[in-house]
Motif scaffolding. Structure first.
Motif, PDB file in Angstrom:
ATOM      1  N   ASP A  30      23.075  34.112  22.227  1.00 18.30           N
ATOM      2  CA  ASP A  30      22.601  33.941  20.852  1.00 18.30           C
ATOM      3  C   ASP A  30      23.034  35.119  19.982  1.00 18.30           C
ATOM      4  N   ILE A  31      22.871  36.337  20.496  1.00 19.19           N
ATOM      5  CA  ILE A  31      23.235  37.526  19.723  1.00 19.19           C
ATOM      6  C   ILE A  31      24.745  37.599  19.537  1.00 19.19           C
ATOM      7  N   ARG A 355      12.937  40.242  21.348  1.00 18.28           N
ATOM      8  CA  ARG A 355      14.406  40.222  21.346  1.00 18.28           C
ATOM      9  C   ARG A 355      14.970  41.650  21.410  1.00 18.28           C
ATOM     10  N   PHE A 356      14.402  42.544  20.613  1.00 15.60           N
ATOM     11  CA  PHE A 356      14.886  43.926  20.537  1.00 15.60           C
ATOM     12  C   PHE A 356      14.669  44.640  21.875  1.00 15.60           C
ATOM     13  N   SER A 429      28.366  43.880  24.140  1.00 14.25           N
ATOM     14  CA  SER A 429      27.191  44.347  24.871  1.00 14.25           C
ATOM     15  C   SER A 429      25.981  44.380  23.950  1.00 14.25           C
ATOM     16  N   ILE A 430      24.967  43.570  24.254  1.00 17.38           N
ATOM     17  CA  ILE A 430      23.743  43.623  23.438  1.00 17.38           C
ATOM     18  C   ILE A 430      22.975  44.908  23.721  1.00 17.38           C
ATOM     19  N   LYS A 431      23.105  45.427  24.928  1.00 17.49           N
ATOM     20  CA  LYS A 431      22.398  46.654  25.284  1.00 17.49           C
ATOM     21  C   LYS A 431      22.909  47.825  24.443  1.00 17.49           C
ATOM     22  N   GLU A 432      24.224  47.914  24.294  1.00 15.93           N
ATOM     23  CA  GLU A 432      24.808  48.992  23.508  1.00 15.93           C
ATOM     24  C   GLU A 432      24.515  48.821  22.021  1.00 15.93           C
ATOM     25  N   ILE A 433      24.564  47.584  21.540  1.00 15.34           N
ATOM     26  CA  ILE A 433      24.246  47.335  20.122  1.00 15.34           C
ATOM     27  C   ILE A 433      22.793  47.718  19.842  1.00 15.34           C
ATOM     28  N   GLU A 466      20.672  42.380  12.070  1.00 17.64           N
ATOM     29  CA  GLU A 466      20.458  40.931  11.854  1.00 17.64           C
ATOM     30  C   GLU A 466      20.636  40.092  13.119  1.00 17.64           C
ATOM     31  N   PRO A 467      21.667  40.317  13.954  1.00 21.88           N
ATOM     32  CA  PRO A 467      21.810  39.464  15.138  1.00 21.88           C
ATOM     33  C   PRO A 467      20.685  39.623  16.160  1.00 21.88           C
ATOM     34  N   ILE A 468      20.069  40.802  16.223  1.00 26.70           N
ATOM     35  CA  ILE A 468      19.039  41.039  17.240  1.00 26.70           C
ATOM     36  C   ILE A 468      17.637  40.757  16.703  1.00 26.70           C
TER      37      ILE A 468
END
Length: 499
Positions: A30-31, A355-356, A429-433, A466-468
């Motif tokens: 999704d992100i 989500r965050f 990477s969502i973790k890095e973002i 916004e994406p997260i």
């Protein structure tokens, strides 16, 4: 790449979703989709209900209900949970008796038959005489012949290999715990050894994380000798294509067909002029697969093998794997009631905070741990203290100098550079973002302690978050001028909103 088909491994509809599920492919996909759309790229986010999975059949038998009815009921629950956590699919398909699904399976299966890379052979397969059940997957368990860990005979959760049921140790029936016997049965097999070199080259040209690349190289190592892989499972769960049981296709072969079917069904219902299904014939399209590491054999080996000799299907691939998320140090377990359901945590916390936090502890490179007490402490600081403080200061901000040039600090420049790197389709990477967003918040907090609101950081956070945390981002943007947002969008090489 500027066009993406983004896929989430289809959940087995034998229950609802918990936080462990969300921390896997769901939230990342999704992100990713939101990030690429923020950049102006075309994306379609897809998944479907895995209605032919044998674990669904086992669950239905255990509680005494009809498997398709159970799938329908849980498909609805899964979609509701995804909506609660703000995961927005472009389309969700229910695969049972779905003509798009059956057509897609036939096309890929028949293509492999015609190309000579699927062929029949007689094999020895596990069978429980007491329960009269075949042990291809959910009804048998033993020691994996590759890593010795407990596994079903389909795909090992520990090493991600496809076990050889005949070589597994202490293989027993899950229902009665009796040792299985082995019976001869004719099955169709995907002849992976015949295409190994070309397949390896194709797979390793695709973006993937280091642990998956290492796994792929091990699979194709000369001492391992990759084996033919069973495609059909006579007398078990699966889609029966033709008249005889030898063509009962099991669910792990049908995943790519499921994604194509979901895209096709979407294209039939799509009100826009563009036909989403055309993307699979376009070599500027990338199918970005988000999956658990344990699903690597099917997604990373078998699905590319199905299109390897088909010149019409020109899309590229990227693979983003994840490991498992634990809950307070233990595996998520619905049978032991050790789980946090999405609907429950969102009821007590907002979707953005879940989500965050899950993004921050995403198990991208290794297993991670969701500690309930730490989540609530973190949430209280970020969502009950710091963000409200930022909102209050934005509301009081004087916008007299809104047309002044943007001057970035060194730390702000580095944050943007890192965000650009980890938002790319091939290094995502969502973790890095999420970590970059936390750094922005920490910098904001440090200045707010001296009653100073850094406007650059506030605008950066509003746009990049916004994406997260989409709801929080939209709330922040209401305090900013169009000039602020447009200027930073230009700085970040992002299109204006709505363009």
């Amino acid at each position: 790449m500027n066009k993406y088909i983004v896929t989430i491994t289809p959940p087995t509809p034998n229950g609802d979703l918990h936080v462990g599920h969300i921390a896997g492919p769901f939230l990342s996909a999704d992100i990713f989709t939101r990030v690429q759309r923020l950049k102006g790229k075309k994306c379609y986010l897809l998944s479907y209900s895995d209605d032919y999975q044998s674990y669904l059949q086992r669950k239905a038998e255990e509680i005494g209900v009809n498997a398709p009815a159970l799938a329908k009921e849980n498909s609805k629950k899964i979609q509701e949970s995804l909506s609660l956590i703000d995961i927005k699919l472009d389309h969700w398909l229910e695969s049972y008796n779905n003509p798009y699904f059956e057509d897609a399976v036939k096309i890929l299966y028949q293509s492999c038959l015609d190309k000579g890379i699927i062929a029949p052979k007689v094999s020895l397969e596990p069978y429980c005489e007491n329960c009269e059940k075949w042990g291809y997957e959910s009804f048998a368990r033993g020691g994996c012949n590759h890593c010795s860990e407990s596994s079903d005979p389909s795909q090992c959760e520990s090493c991600a290999m496809a076990p050889d049921a005949f070589e597994m140790t202490n293989l027993r029936c899950v229902l009665c715990n009796e040792k299985v016997v082995y019976k001869h049965v004719e099955r169709n097999f995907l002849l992976l050894p015949a295409i190994a070199e070309k397949l390896k080259e194709k797979i390793l040209s695709s973006p993937m994380r280091p642990q998956l690349k290492e796994w792929v190289q091990k699979v194709f190592a000369h001492d391992r000798k990759i084996k033919a892989w069973g495609v059909t499972r006579p007398y078990e769960s699966g889609l029966k294509l033709y008249a005889d049981e030898n063509h009962r296709i099991h669910t792990w072969f049908m995943g790519l067909a499921g994604y194509l079917a979901t895209l096709k069904e979407l294209s039939e219902k799509n009100a826009n002029a563009d036909n989403p299904y055309d993307l699979i014939y376009d070599d500027s399209t990338c199918m970005v697969n988000f999956l658990g590491m344990d699903c690597s054999y099917s997604h990373v080996l078998v699905y590319p093998a199905q299109t390897l000799l088909n010149d019409e299907l020109r899309f590229k691939n990227a693979f983003y794997t994840n490991f498992f998320l634990k809950l307070d140090g233990k595996d998520f377990s619905t049978s032991r009631n050790h789980a946090i359901w999405v609907k429950d945590i969102v009821k007590n916390a907002c979707s953005d905070s879940v989500r965050f936090y899950v993004s921050l502890i995403s198990p991208e490179q290794s297993s991670e741990n969701f500690i309930v007490e730490e989540f609530w402490t973190w949430r209280n600081h970020i969502f009950n203290y710091l963000l409200p403080k930022i909102f209050d200061n934005l509301e009081k901000m004087n916008f007299d100098n809104i047309t002044s040039p943007i001057v970035l600090s060194e730390s702000e420049t580095k944050i943007i550079e890192r965000w650009q790197k980890y938002s790319r389709y091939d290094t995502f990477s969502i973790k890095e973002i999420a970590s970059e967003l936390m750094e922005i918040l920490e910098l904001l907090n440090a200045k707010l302690n001296y009653n100073i609101l850094d406007k650059n950081l506030a605008v950066l956070f509003a746009i990049l978050s916004e994406p997260i945390i989409p709801k929080t981002s939209q709330k922040l943007k209401k305090y900013l001028t169009h000039y602020d947002i447009d200027s930073f969008n230009s700085l970040l090489n992002l299109p204006k909103p709505g363009v």
